[in-house]
Design an enzyme around this catalytic site. Structure first.
Site, mmCIF file in Angstrom:
data_model
loop_
_atom_site.group_PDB
_atom_site.id
_atom_site.type_symbol
_atom_site.label_atom_id
_atom_site.label_comp_id
_atom_site.label_asym_id
_atom_site.label_seq_id
_atom_site.Cartn_x
_atom_site.Cartn_y
_atom_site.Cartn_z
ATOM 1 N N VAL A 1 -2.347 11.481 -9.604
ATOM 2 C CA VAL A 1 -2.091 11.946 -8.206
ATOM 3 C C VAL A 1 -3.474 11.937 -7.294
ATOM 4 O O VAL A 1 -4.563 12.465 -7.879
ATOM 5 C CB VAL A 1 -1.347 13.054 -8.197
ATOM 6 N N GLY A 2 -3.524 11.298 -6.330
ATOM 7 C CA GLY A 2 -4.764 11.549 -5.431
ATOM 8 C C GLY A 2 -4.690 12.678 -4.486
ATOM 9 O O GLY A 2 -3.877 13.578 -4.547
ATOM 10 N N ASP A 3 -5.318 12.480 -3.386
ATOM 11 C CA ASP A 3 -5.234 13.684 -2.533
ATOM 12 C C ASP A 3 -4.057 13.598 -1.430
ATOM 13 O O ASP A 3 -3.579 14.525 -0.764
ATOM 14 C CB ASP A 3 -6.371 13.668 -1.428
ATOM 15 N N SER B 1 0.803 -1.104 0.200
ATOM 16 C CA SER B 1 -0.059 0.143 0.202
ATOM 17 C C SER B 1 0.885 1.163 -0.074
ATOM 18 O O SER B 1 0.316 2.257 -0.627
ATOM 19 C CB SER B 1 -0.878 0.063 1.228
ATOM 20 N N THR C 1 -8.226 9.419 4.133
ATOM 21 C CA THR C 1 -7.934 8.192 3.154
ATOM 22 C C THR C 1 -8.841 7.667 2.396
ATOM 23 O O THR C 1 -10.041 8.323 2.821
ATOM 24 C CB THR C 1 -7.276 6.896 4.532
ATOM 25 N N GLY D 1 -9.233 9.323 -3.351
ATOM 26 C CA GLY D 1 -8.394 10.818 -3.263
ATOM 27 C C GLY D 1 -9.386 12.013 -4.114
ATOM 28 O O GLY D 1 -9.435 13.228 -3.636
#
Length: 336
Positions: free
Chosen positions: A224-226, A93, A246, A249
Protein backbone atom coordinates in the site's frame (compact mmCIF):
# COMPACT_ATOMS: atom_id res chain seq x y z
CA UNK A 1 0.86 3.96 -23.58
CA UNK A 2 2.08 2.12 -20.53
CA UNK A 3 1.49 3.84 -17.27
CA UNK A 4 4.87 3.18 -15.73
CA UNK A 5 8.32 2.90 -17.20
CA UNK A 6 10.92 1.35 -14.94
CA UNK A 7 14.23 2.30 -16.51
CA UNK A 8 14.02 5.49 -18.56
CA UNK A 9 12.18 8.67 -17.62
CA UNK A 10 10.71 10.63 -20.51
CA UNK A 11 8.46 13.63 -20.83
CA UNK A 12 4.76 13.44 -20.35
CA UNK A 13 2.79 13.05 -23.54
CA UNK A 14 -0.80 14.06 -23.40
CA UNK A 15 -3.87 14.24 -25.52
CA UNK A 16 -6.39 17.01 -25.10
CA UNK A 17 -9.89 15.96 -24.18
CA UNK A 18 -12.71 18.28 -25.11
CA UNK A 19 -15.15 19.40 -22.48
CA UNK A 20 -18.86 19.89 -22.98
CA UNK A 21 -20.62 23.15 -23.61
CA UNK A 22 -22.16 22.88 -20.15
CA UNK A 23 -18.81 23.90 -18.66
CA UNK A 24 -18.73 27.43 -20.05
CA UNK A 25 -18.59 28.69 -16.50
CA UNK A 26 -15.80 26.22 -15.59
CA UNK A 27 -11.29 31.11 -14.10
CA UNK A 28 -7.83 31.51 -14.21
CA UNK A 29 -6.98 32.56 -10.67
CA UNK A 30 -5.24 35.83 -9.89
CA UNK A 31 -6.08 37.56 -13.17
CA UNK A 32 -4.80 41.14 -13.24
CA UNK A 33 -7.17 44.05 -13.83
CA UNK A 34 -6.67 47.80 -14.07
CA UNK A 35 -8.24 49.74 -11.24
CA UNK A 36 -10.55 52.48 -12.55
CA UNK A 37 -9.94 54.51 -9.41
CA UNK A 38 -6.13 54.54 -9.39
CA UNK A 39 -5.09 53.18 -12.77
CA UNK A 40 -2.84 50.67 -11.03
CA UNK A 41 -2.74 46.94 -11.61
CA UNK A 42 -4.58 44.91 -8.97
CA UNK A 43 -5.03 41.20 -8.42
CA UNK A 44 -8.49 39.82 -9.04
CA UNK A 45 -9.68 37.35 -6.45
CA UNK A 46 -9.88 33.82 -7.81
CA UNK A 47 -13.42 32.94 -8.79
CA UNK A 48 -15.25 29.86 -7.66
CA UNK A 49 -15.89 27.02 -8.21
CA UNK A 50 -12.48 25.52 -8.93
CA UNK A 51 -11.19 22.01 -9.62
CA UNK A 52 -7.58 20.82 -9.89
CA UNK A 53 -6.21 17.31 -10.37
CA UNK A 54 -2.93 15.49 -10.80
CA UNK A 55 -1.87 14.73 -14.35
CA UNK A 56 -3.70 15.39 -17.62
CA UNK A 57 -7.24 14.25 -16.77
CA UNK A 58 -9.41 16.88 -18.42
CA UNK A 59 -12.35 14.52 -18.71
CA UNK A 60 -12.30 13.99 -14.94
CA UNK A 61 -11.99 17.68 -14.03
CA UNK A 62 -14.76 18.49 -16.52
CA UNK A 63 -17.07 15.98 -14.83
CA UNK A 64 -16.26 17.45 -11.42
CA UNK A 65 -16.91 20.98 -12.62
CA UNK A 66 -20.23 19.95 -14.10
CA UNK A 67 -21.30 18.75 -10.65
CA UNK A 68 -20.32 22.10 -9.14
CA UNK A 69 -22.03 24.14 -11.84
CA UNK A 70 -25.23 22.18 -11.26
CA UNK A 71 -25.17 23.09 -7.58
CA UNK A 72 -23.34 20.10 -6.13
CA UNK A 73 -20.78 20.47 -3.39
CA UNK A 74 -17.02 19.91 -3.51
CA UNK A 75 -17.31 16.41 -2.05
CA UNK A 76 -19.74 15.32 -4.76
CA UNK A 77 -17.45 16.85 -7.37
CA UNK A 78 -14.24 15.08 -6.42
CA UNK A 79 -16.00 11.75 -6.10
CA UNK A 80 -17.61 11.99 -9.53
CA UNK A 81 -14.42 13.28 -11.10
CA UNK A 82 -12.36 10.38 -9.78
CA UNK A 83 -15.02 7.89 -10.88
CA UNK A 84 -14.44 8.96 -14.48
CA UNK A 85 -10.86 7.72 -14.36
CA UNK A 86 -11.78 4.63 -12.36
CA UNK A 87 -14.04 3.62 -15.24
CA UNK A 88 -11.38 4.39 -17.87
CA UNK A 89 -10.09 0.92 -18.73
CA UNK A 90 -7.48 2.27 -21.13
CA UNK A 91 -5.81 4.35 -18.42
CA UNK A 92 -4.32 1.30 -16.65
CA UNK A 93 -3.80 3.37 -13.55
CA UNK A 94 -6.94 3.44 -11.41
CA UNK A 95 -10.06 1.33 -11.15
CA UNK A 96 -10.86 -1.20 -13.85
CA UNK A 97 -7.93 -1.99 -16.09
CA UNK A 98 -5.34 -1.00 -13.51
CA UNK A 99 -2.05 -2.83 -13.73
CA UNK A 100 -1.91 -5.73 -11.24
CA UNK A 101 0.52 -6.75 -8.54
CA UNK A 102 3.20 -9.33 -9.30
CA UNK A 103 0.70 -12.13 -8.69
CA UNK A 104 -1.77 -10.76 -11.24
CA UNK A 105 -4.29 -9.22 -8.82
CA UNK A 106 -5.64 -5.71 -9.34
CA UNK A 107 -5.89 -4.11 -5.91
CA UNK A 108 -7.17 -0.59 -5.35
CA UNK A 109 -6.51 2.10 -2.75
CA UNK A 110 -8.51 5.30 -2.31
CA UNK A 111 -9.44 7.99 0.17
CA UNK A 112 -11.73 10.99 0.39
CA UNK A 113 -11.97 13.95 2.79
CA UNK A 114 -14.59 16.66 3.19
CA UNK A 115 -14.52 20.25 4.42
CA UNK A 116 -15.45 19.21 7.96
CA UNK A 117 -12.37 17.01 8.31
CA UNK A 118 -14.32 13.76 7.96
CA UNK A 119 -12.48 11.13 5.92
CA UNK A 120 -12.69 7.56 4.67
CA UNK A 121 -10.36 5.15 2.93
CA UNK A 122 -10.04 1.66 1.50
CA UNK A 123 -6.85 -0.30 0.95
CA UNK A 124 -6.14 -3.52 -0.93
CA UNK A 125 -9.67 -3.54 -2.33
CA UNK A 126 -10.37 -6.21 -4.96
CA UNK A 127 -13.12 -6.61 -7.58
CA UNK A 128 -14.82 -3.26 -6.92
CA UNK A 129 -14.27 -0.62 -9.60
CA UNK A 130 -15.19 2.58 -7.80
CA UNK A 131 -12.91 2.53 -4.79
CA UNK A 132 -13.37 6.25 -4.17
CA UNK A 133 -17.11 5.77 -3.68
CA UNK A 134 -16.50 2.91 -1.27
CA UNK A 135 -14.15 5.21 0.66
CA UNK A 136 -16.94 7.77 0.88
CA UNK A 137 -19.29 5.10 2.20
CA UNK A 138 -16.72 4.21 4.86
CA UNK A 139 -16.62 7.87 5.87
CA UNK A 140 -20.37 8.37 5.97
CA UNK A 141 -21.79 4.99 6.99
CA UNK A 142 -19.27 3.54 9.46
CA UNK A 143 -17.53 4.70 12.65
CA UNK A 144 -14.18 3.97 10.97
CA UNK A 145 -11.76 5.80 8.70
CA UNK A 146 -10.19 2.86 6.85
CA UNK A 147 -11.24 -0.63 5.77
CA UNK A 148 -8.88 -3.12 4.14
CA UNK A 149 -8.83 -6.23 1.99
CA UNK A 150 -11.70 -8.70 2.31
CA UNK A 151 -13.41 -6.53 4.90
CA UNK A 152 -13.46 -3.58 2.51
CA UNK A 153 -14.86 -5.78 -0.26
CA UNK A 154 -17.56 -7.25 1.98
CA UNK A 155 -18.58 -3.77 3.08
CA UNK A 156 -18.71 -2.59 -0.53
CA UNK A 157 -20.96 -5.45 -1.60
CA UNK A 158 -23.23 -4.94 1.40
CA UNK A 159 -23.48 -1.28 0.36
CA UNK A 160 -24.69 -2.19 -3.11
CA UNK A 161 -21.48 -2.22 -5.15
CA UNK A 162 -21.31 -4.97 -7.76
CA UNK A 163 -18.13 -7.10 -7.88
CA UNK A 164 -16.44 -7.55 -11.24
CA UNK A 165 -13.12 -8.71 -12.68
CA UNK A 166 -10.89 -5.64 -12.89
CA UNK A 167 -8.07 -7.29 -14.85
CA UNK A 168 -8.63 -6.41 -18.48
CA UNK A 169 -7.01 -8.29 -21.35
CA UNK A 170 -4.63 -5.39 -22.00
CA UNK A 171 -3.46 -5.29 -18.39
CA UNK A 172 -3.21 -9.07 -18.26
CA UNK A 173 -0.97 -9.07 -21.33
CA UNK A 174 1.22 -6.34 -19.84
CA UNK A 175 1.61 -8.42 -16.67
CA UNK A 176 2.46 -11.56 -18.65
CA UNK A 177 5.07 -9.62 -20.61
CA UNK A 178 6.54 -8.34 -17.35
CA UNK A 179 6.77 -11.88 -15.94
CA UNK A 180 9.28 -12.84 -18.65
CA UNK A 181 11.99 -11.07 -16.67
CA UNK A 182 10.08 -10.15 -13.50
CA UNK A 183 12.34 -7.19 -12.95
CA UNK A 184 10.91 -5.09 -10.17
CA UNK A 185 12.05 -1.52 -9.87
CA UNK A 186 9.73 0.77 -7.93
CA UNK A 187 10.20 3.80 -10.15
CA UNK A 188 7.09 5.74 -10.97
CA UNK A 189 7.06 6.82 -14.58
CA UNK A 190 6.42 10.40 -15.53
CA UNK A 191 4.77 9.67 -18.87
CA UNK A 192 1.27 9.10 -17.59
CA UNK A 193 -0.64 9.29 -14.34
CA UNK A 194 -0.29 6.51 -11.81
CA UNK A 195 -2.79 8.08 -9.44
CA UNK A 196 -5.57 10.60 -9.75
CA UNK A 197 -5.78 13.07 -6.93
CA UNK A 198 -8.41 15.82 -7.09
CA UNK A 199 -9.22 18.93 -5.06
CA UNK A 200 -12.26 21.18 -5.43
CA UNK A 201 -13.65 24.38 -3.94
CA UNK A 202 -17.38 24.87 -4.38
CA UNK A 203 -19.38 28.09 -4.60
CA UNK A 204 -19.65 28.19 -0.80
CA UNK A 205 -15.86 28.20 -0.50
CA UNK A 206 -15.74 24.72 1.01
CA UNK A 207 -12.89 22.39 0.05
CA UNK A 208 -12.88 18.61 -0.42
CA UNK A 209 -10.43 16.15 -1.94
CA UNK A 210 -10.08 12.57 -3.11
CA UNK A 211 -7.37 10.22 -4.29
CA UNK A 212 -7.61 6.84 -6.04
CA UNK A 213 -5.08 4.41 -7.53
CA UNK A 214 -4.31 0.83 -8.48
CA UNK A 215 -0.89 1.36 -6.96
CA UNK A 216 2.56 0.58 -8.20
CA UNK A 217 2.49 -1.87 -11.10
CA UNK A 218 3.74 -5.38 -10.24
CA UNK A 219 4.11 -4.46 -6.57
CA UNK A 220 4.47 -7.09 -3.88
CA UNK A 221 1.13 -8.52 -2.82
CA UNK A 222 -0.28 -6.38 -0.03
CA UNK A 223 1.75 -3.28 -0.80
CA UNK A 224 0.00 0.00 0.00
CA UNK A 225 1.38 3.41 -0.91
CA UNK A 226 0.47 6.90 0.22
CA UNK A 227 -2.77 7.33 -1.75
CA UNK A 228 -5.27 6.04 0.86
CA UNK A 229 -3.42 7.45 3.86
CA UNK A 230 -4.90 10.69 5.18
CA UNK A 231 -2.09 13.18 5.69
CA UNK A 232 0.23 11.52 3.20
CA UNK A 233 -1.68 11.12 -0.06
CA UNK A 234 -4.35 13.70 0.79
CA UNK A 235 -5.12 16.32 3.40
CA UNK A 236 -7.84 18.97 3.63
CA UNK A 237 -8.09 21.80 6.14
CA UNK A 238 -11.03 23.98 5.21
CA UNK A 239 -9.57 26.97 7.05
CA UNK A 240 -6.29 26.81 5.14
CA UNK A 241 -6.37 24.69 1.98
CA UNK A 242 -5.66 21.21 0.68
CA UNK A 243 -3.02 19.09 -1.00
CA UNK A 244 -2.82 15.77 -2.82
CA UNK A 245 0.24 13.77 -3.85
CA UNK A 246 1.24 11.43 -6.65
CA UNK A 247 4.33 9.38 -7.39
CA UNK A 248 6.32 6.92 -5.34
CA UNK A 249 4.16 6.57 -2.26
CA UNK A 250 6.87 5.28 0.02
CA UNK A 251 8.67 8.62 -0.28
CA UNK A 252 5.51 10.65 0.30
CA UNK A 253 4.69 8.67 3.45
CA UNK A 254 8.14 9.34 4.91
CA UNK A 255 7.45 13.08 5.03
CA UNK A 256 3.64 12.93 5.50
CA UNK A 257 3.68 15.06 2.38
CA UNK A 258 0.17 16.39 1.93
CA UNK A 259 -0.18 17.37 5.58
CA UNK A 260 3.22 19.05 5.34
CA UNK A 261 2.12 21.17 2.38
CA UNK A 262 -1.04 22.33 4.18
CA UNK A 263 0.90 23.16 7.34
CA UNK A 264 3.39 25.19 5.30
CA UNK A 265 0.45 27.13 3.87
CA UNK A 266 -0.80 27.65 7.43
CA UNK A 267 2.58 29.25 8.18
CA UNK A 268 2.05 31.73 5.36
CA UNK A 269 3.53 30.09 2.29
CA UNK A 270 1.65 30.17 -0.99
CA UNK A 271 0.50 26.83 -2.45
CA UNK A 272 3.38 26.97 -4.92
CA UNK A 273 5.96 27.72 -2.25
CA UNK A 274 4.57 24.97 -0.03
CA UNK A 275 4.73 22.35 -2.79
CA UNK A 276 8.30 23.31 -3.60
CA UNK A 277 9.36 23.10 0.04
CA UNK A 278 7.75 19.66 0.43
CA UNK A 279 9.66 18.34 -2.59
CA UNK A 280 12.89 19.76 -1.15
CA UNK A 281 12.25 17.82 2.08
CA UNK A 282 12.39 14.62 0.00
CA UNK A 283 15.36 15.36 -2.21
CA UNK A 284 17.48 16.87 0.56
CA UNK A 285 17.57 13.69 2.62
CA UNK A 286 21.08 12.24 3.02
CA UNK A 287 21.82 9.67 0.31
CA UNK A 288 18.48 10.30 -1.36
CA UNK A 289 18.10 8.48 -4.67
CA UNK A 290 15.53 10.99 -5.89
CA UNK A 291 16.85 10.79 -9.45
CA UNK A 292 15.29 7.33 -9.66
CA UNK A 293 11.70 8.19 -8.73
CA UNK A 294 9.02 10.81 -9.19
CA UNK A 295 6.87 12.63 -6.63
CA UNK A 296 4.51 15.49 -7.41
CA UNK A 297 2.19 17.69 -5.34
CA UNK A 298 -0.74 19.92 -6.19
CA UNK A 299 -2.29 22.30 -3.69
CA UNK A 300 -4.93 24.99 -3.29
CA UNK A 301 -5.48 27.51 -0.53
CA UNK A 302 -8.65 29.11 0.79
CA UNK A 303 -8.21 32.06 -1.58
CA UNK A 304 -8.33 29.73 -4.58
CA UNK A 305 -4.63 30.12 -5.35
CA UNK A 306 -3.03 26.94 -6.67
CA UNK A 307 0.41 25.39 -6.90
CA UNK A 308 2.13 22.30 -8.27
CA UNK A 309 5.68 20.98 -8.19
CA UNK A 310 7.54 17.72 -8.80
CA UNK A 311 10.97 16.19 -8.62
CA UNK A 312 11.28 15.62 -12.37
CA UNK A 313 10.03 17.29 -15.52
CA UNK A 314 6.84 15.88 -17.00
CA UNK A 315 4.33 16.31 -14.17
CA UNK A 316 1.17 18.27 -14.97
CA UNK A 317 -1.77 19.68 -13.05
CA UNK A 318 -5.16 19.93 -14.72
CA UNK A 319 -7.06 23.04 -13.70
CA UNK A 320 -10.72 23.76 -14.44
CA UNK A 321 -12.00 27.24 -13.65
CA UNK A 322 -14.15 29.86 -15.38
CA UNK A 323 -14.49 28.04 -18.68
CA UNK A 324 -10.85 26.99 -18.87
CA UNK A 325 -9.92 23.32 -18.54
CA UNK A 326 -6.23 22.88 -19.18
CA UNK A 327 -3.24 20.76 -18.26
CA UNK A 328 -0.48 22.99 -16.90
CA UNK A 329 3.14 21.86 -16.82
CA UNK A 330 4.55 21.92 -13.30
CA UNK A 331 7.85 23.23 -12.18
CA UNK A 332 10.41 20.63 -11.15
CA UNK A 333 13.48 20.26 -8.97
CA UNK A 334 15.81 18.03 -10.96
CA UNK A 335 17.23 20.10 -13.81
CA UNK A 336 19.73 17.48 -14.99
Amino acid sequence: MKRRQFIKKTSLTSAGIAIGASLTNCTNSNKKEISEATGSTVEKTASLPLVIATWNVKNATAAAMEVLEEGGNALDAVEQGCRVEEANEKGQSVGKGGLPDRDGHVTLDACIMNHKGDCGAVVYLKDIKHAVSVARKVMEDTPHVMLAGDGAKQFAISSGFQPEDLLTEASKKAWEDWKVESEYKPIINIENHDTIGMLAIDKNGDISGACTTSGLAYKMAGRVGDSPIIGSGLFVDNEIGACVATGLGEEVVKTVGSFLVVELMRQGKSPQEACEEAIKRIVSKPESNYKDFQVGYIAVNKKGETGSYAIHKGFTMTKCQDGENEALESGFFNKT
